[in-house]
Enzyme design. Structure first.
Site, short mmCIF file in Angstrom:
data_model
loop_
_atom_site.label_atom_id
_atom_site.label_comp_id
_atom_site.label_asym_id
_atom_site.label_seq_id
_atom_site.Cartn_x
_atom_site.Cartn_y
_atom_site.Cartn_z
N GLY A 256 0.82 -1.21 0.00
CA GLY A 256 0.00 0.00 0.00
C GLY A 256 0.85 1.26 0.00
O GLY A 256 0.53 2.24 -0.69
N ASP A 257 1.95 1.25 0.75
CA ASP A 257 2.87 2.38 0.77
C ASP A 257 3.51 2.57 -0.61
O ASP A 257 3.71 3.69 -1.08
CB ASP A 257 3.96 2.17 1.82
CG ASP A 257 3.39 1.78 3.17
OD1 ASP A 257 2.32 2.31 3.53
OD2 ASP A 257 4.01 0.95 3.86
#
Length: 307
Positions: A256-257
């Site tokens: 997600g990052d």
């Protein structure tokens, strides 16, 4: 310049075991020591993609120095604030991650961040310019109020700074910043349901609740759908839906990052939401398909394959 903030970075001690037997002596088959924290992940992927950025945050003690060393070895620029406490030395947290037939984590607490430390961060953020982007990512340590993201954004807006701000957080932490109009937020499908206390099942549900977040103040809402790709509700009024590339998921930590980093890299490159979404999805997928964070080569390979 992109600035990322990680309030509670860590050293992640990753142990891979053939089998974990509780209450017995276990021996690892593979070990890794990695710098951890959502903002740091964003910084390291951005650096890999060739995007200039600076990692901000707090470190302490011997583990903090090792975090800094590893982040700089990766090629990242870092401007951490070192926490010093009287008496026994404070130290940045160590997170233990066990990978066997299932995955388990033991996360450390981290050092106490005092008011003078926060003021040090504020002084750095006061220098942000209109063309800069600030990424606030991850949870807040117990020594700080949950309102700290909101206070940072309020301070920036009250000073008339037009810095684009990205917030990757959950629940009340995310909702509290919407009135200050973040440039981008990135909840996943599950978090979207948690925020509104609703079952988010269909694509229509996703669009409905993403639109609610936009009405509440977010400019762009990027919804991560894990194996089903991502959906972007853009400030230009469009809804874009994209399926992910095919591949074997090896490690979902940091995916997600990486999506946030790829989105920003793509947006800065062309100023186009379609390209930004594609870069975001390729970066998130490339990280998920590898043991650690995606490299530029892995991301561009997926882009070239034109899934």
């Amino acid at each position: 310049m992109i600035y990322t903030v990680t309030f509670n970075p860590s050293l992640d001690y990753v142990l891979t075991l053939d089998e974990f037997r509780q209450g017995e002596v276990n021996r690892s088959a593979e070990e890794q020591i990695l710098p951890g924290g959502k903002g740091l992940n964003v910084s390291m992927v951005l650096t890999g993609l060739g995007v200039e950025n600076t990692a901000l945050g707090f470190i302490a003690g011997f583990t903090g120095r090792e975090i800094l060393r590893r982040v700089q070895k990766h090629g990242c620029r870092a401007d951490f604030i070192e926490i010093r406490q009287q008496g026994e030395e404070a130290f940045s947290r160590i997170n233990v991650k066990l990978k066997a037939d299932s995955e388990s984590e033991i996360n450390g607490t981290g050092p106490e961040i005092g008011s003078s430390d926060i003021e040090g961060l504020y002084r750095k953020l006061d220098k942000l310019q209109e063309e800069d982007i600030l990424v606030l990512a991850g949870s807040i340590p117990a020594s700080l109020p949950e309102s700290v993201y909101m206070e940072i954004m309020k301070r920036i807006r009250d000073k008339g700074q037009k810095t684009k701000i990205v917030v990757d957080a959950t629940g009340s932490l995310l909702l509290s910043v919407l009135e200050y109009h973040p440039f981008l937020i990135k909840p996943n499908k599950f978090e979207l349901g948690e925020i509104f206390g609703a079952d988010v099942v269909t694509e229509e549900d996703i669009v409905t609740y993403a639109a609610r977040l936009q009405e509440m103040g977010a400019e762009n809402v990027l919804i991560s759908l894990a194996g089903d790709g991502a959906l972007l509700m853009g400030s230009d009024g469009t809804v874009r839906r994209m399926q992910p590339p095919l591949g074997k998921v090896v490690n979902s930590v940091g995916a997600g990052d990486s999506m946030v980093a790829g989105f920003l890299a793509g947006f800065l490159e062309q100023g186009d939401y379609e390209h930004a979404l594609k870069m975001g999805l390729a970066s998130g997928s490339a990280s998920a398909f590898s043991k650690y964070l995606a490299t530029k080569e892995e991301v561009m390979k997926l882009i070239r394959e034109g899934w």
